[in-house]
Write a protein that holds these residues in place. Sequence first.
Motif, PDB file in Angstrom:
ATOM      1  N   ARG A 168      85.477  30.998  31.141  1.00 53.42           N
ATOM      2  CA  ARG A 168      84.457  29.564  30.875  1.00 53.42           C
ATOM      3  C   ARG A 168      83.273  29.986  30.445  1.00 53.42           C
ATOM      4  N   ALA A 169      82.958  31.465  31.378  1.00 48.71           N
ATOM      5  CA  ALA A 169      81.691  31.534  31.035  1.00 48.71           C
ATOM      6  C   ALA A 169      82.121  32.382  30.189  1.00 48.71           C
TER       7      ALA A 169
ATOM      8  N   ASP B 217      87.542  25.141  22.424  1.00 52.36           N
ATOM      9  CA  ASP B 217      86.988  24.375  23.417  1.00 52.36           C
ATOM     10  C   ASP B 217      88.688  24.257  24.107  1.00 52.36           C
TER      11      ASP B 217
ATOM     12  N   VAL C 236      83.623  31.894  26.954  1.00 48.70           N
ATOM     13  CA  VAL C 236      83.553  30.379  26.588  1.00 48.70           C
ATOM     14  C   VAL C 236      82.972  30.098  25.857  1.00 48.70           C
ATOM     15  N   GLU C 237      81.480  29.921  27.419  1.00 49.92           N
ATOM     16  CA  GLU C 237      80.729  28.833  26.825  1.00 49.92           C
ATOM     17  C   GLU C 237      79.593  29.477  26.211  1.00 49.92           C
ATOM     18  N   ALA C 238      79.402  31.471  26.637  1.00 51.50           N
ATOM     19  CA  ALA C 238      78.729  32.652  25.860  1.00 51.50           C
ATOM     20  C   ALA C 238      79.102  32.471  24.396  1.00 51.50           C
ATOM     21  N   GLY C 239      79.809  32.079  24.148  1.00 53.21           N
ATOM     22  CA  GLY C 239      80.828  31.879  22.563  1.00 53.21           C
ATOM     23  C   GLY C 239      80.873  33.952  22.199  1.00 53.21           C
TER      24      GLY C 239
END
Length: 300
Positions: free
Chosen positions: A156-157, A120, A159-162
């Motif tokens: 960010r994409a 995060d 990060v959001e996808a892990g």
Amino acid sequence: MSELAILYEHPAWFEPLFAALDRRGIGYDKLRPDGHFDPADGRFPTPVVLNRIAMSSFLRSGEHPIFHAMALLDHWRRAGARIINGPDVLAIDSSKARQLSLIASLGLAIPATRVVHRADDVAAAAETIGFPLVVKANIGGSGAGIMRFDSLGELRAVVEAGDLPVSVDGVLLVQDYVPARGGAITRVETLDRAFLYAIDVAGGGAFDLCPADACVAGSGISMAAVQPAPELVDAAERIARAVNLDVGGIEVMIDDRDGVARFYDINALSNFVAQPLNVLGWDPHERLIDYLVERIEETR
């Protein structure tokens, strides 16, 4: 009992060292960082132990020996063994964040970097640097765990996808992508905190730049012996002294944007080049063995 032991895990990298020791008629024991040890046992295997544990060992085994070896070497040192590249060196080797802090404390330039431990926090850290940038594992090896990002949306994409890189210690570096002048980095090898030799490593887009021929077969990465500018040699020796590095490499690149030399990696695992006579014209293993013989003699 032998007076020298080599602690290692890579199956092939140290065959040239073993062959050189055999040619010199120097007895040694091969030790693997497996099994168990008793922290109440005050014995050590040999008076001198050469630590050859690589950070890339986690790529070869999920049950890697990095932290176990750190404790084992500390135990042997406490018992009285002379450890070449001991646990304190291994601790620096296993943290790019600590390496960069140490280098910067010497007044030397590093790539702009932010250290995080939560996914995060990555995007916010990136916004303080700008793009392009890389996110890399704090414990890497052979270029493992590095991703380049050219925009905040792209980052960010991921990060959001892990799908960020994963470091075995849970720490990540968000770092400015430095365009290396000529597409090459310089690795300065040191022995006993002094300059030994240097090579320029080119190709691979600054990723997976491994100085050992065995690591880069077919990769298009090239290596050439060089004599760095005196100020780079001096800086590398200052770093080696600050780390108390017995044998190891310091990596630096010239930022093509401003010509600044940016130091970014300290590597205590110097397995040298696989064909030193072709690349350097001489074999650095002989100098390493001279150093080991001196350390053995000091323990007698």
